[in-house]
Design a protein around this motif. Sequence first.
Motif, PDB file in Angstrom:
ATOM      1  N   LYS A  26       0.829  -1.220   0.000  1.00  0.00           N
ATOM      2  CA  LYS A  26       0.000   0.000   0.000  1.00  0.00           C
ATOM      3  C   LYS A  26       0.861   1.266   0.000  1.00  0.00           C
ATOM      4  N   SER A  27       1.855   1.309   0.893  1.00  0.00           N
ATOM      5  CA  SER A  27       2.704   2.513   0.964  1.00  0.00           C
ATOM      6  C   SER A  27       3.515   2.664  -0.315  1.00  0.00           C
ATOM      7  N   THR A  28       4.049   1.574  -0.803  1.00  0.00           N
ATOM      8  CA  THR A  28       4.855   1.626  -2.029  1.00  0.00           C
ATOM      9  C   THR A  28       3.996   2.138  -3.182  1.00  0.00           C
TER      10      THR A  28
ATOM     11  N   PHE B 278      -2.658  10.123   1.467  1.00  0.00           N
ATOM     12  CA  PHE B 278      -2.546   9.958   2.919  1.00  0.00           C
ATOM     13  C   PHE B 278      -2.104   8.525   3.217  1.00  0.00           C
ATOM     14  N   ASP B 279      -0.977   8.376   3.914  1.00  0.00           N
ATOM     15  CA  ASP B 279      -0.521   7.022   4.267  1.00  0.00           C
ATOM     16  C   ASP B 279      -0.703   6.790   5.764  1.00  0.00           C
ATOM     17  N   GLU B 280      -1.751   6.105   6.115  1.00  0.00           N
ATOM     18  CA  GLU B 280      -2.095   5.808   7.513  1.00  0.00           C
ATOM     19  C   GLU B 280      -1.991   7.048   8.404  1.00  0.00           C
ATOM     20  N   PRO B 281      -2.748   8.096   8.061  1.00  0.00           N
ATOM     21  CA  PRO B 281      -2.588   9.370   8.769  1.00  0.00           C
ATOM     22  C   PRO B 281      -2.976   9.316  10.239  1.00  0.00           C
TER      23      PRO B 281
HETATM   24 MG    MG Z   1       2.426   1.068   4.759  1.00  0.00          MG
END
Ligand code: MG
Length: 249
Positions: free
Chosen positions: A44-46, A169-172
């Motif tokens: 997901k982050s990538t 937004f990455d796990e804000p």
């Molecule tokens: Mg991640």
Amino acid sequence: MSQPIVEIKGLQKSFGSHVVLKNIDFSVQPSQVVVIIGPSGSGKSTFLRCLNGLETAEGGTVVVSGHPVVEGGRMMPETKLDALRAEVGMVFQSFNLFPHLSVLDNITLAPTCLRGVPRKEAQEQGLRLLKKVGLEHKAKDFPGTLSGGQKQRVAIARALAMDPKVMLFDEPTSALDPELVGEVLQVMKDLAAEGMTMLIVTHEMGFAREVADVVVVMDHGSIVESGPPSAIFTAPREARTRSFLQTML
Ligand code: MG
Ligand code: ADP
């Protein structure tokens, strides 16, 4: 359907021999809110980082707000990526505010330094943005004196100061104490209601159900399925979606 604002075709990304994104195809329409869910390590982050050129992809095509990021498996040069990044706001789990700058200076830094916006104008805009996230009274304070929820709202205001076309937004809210999660989600809901295009990685399933136009389920570097929250949460087609949602209960 209008022209997509984010268009991804055949996106591939590896770290060494480890393939982390496998042939991802996905489009986002202007003003859509896309929530990306899936187990830890699923990519997901990538995936988000590939959209503003923070990761070097090896295959596929990515176009964001008219800017090619990856074209036929070739990364665009950094000079071109700078123009893209000015239009794509990113908010991380860990806030990443500058600790030695006041809240207002955190927000005005990019517009004044990268865009040449006059200081006074940038400050007026900064105060408007702080008001929007409910923190006008903290303008002169330093990040270290703020709660996690307040820091994250400042980080959102800072991203908005560049007038982004897309927000990532990455796990804000993952680093926040539970009682502070709601205030950050509320700011994101307000942005969604104003028509901001957003891609959000989160474990907040209630938020996803309420705010997402599209929920994307990732597993092992692939999109398992995607669809409106009503479909994904109540009638998932894929076993991997069902088992992931089971772990979220
Ligand atoms: Mg991640
Ligand atoms: P998620 O955000 O869904 O938890 P990530 O995108 O962070 O997943 O990671 C996907 C996979 O890529 C994981 O197996 C992770 O270990 C690996 N990975 C992520 N970043 C790097 C890196 N900089 N170097 C090597 N492997 C990485």
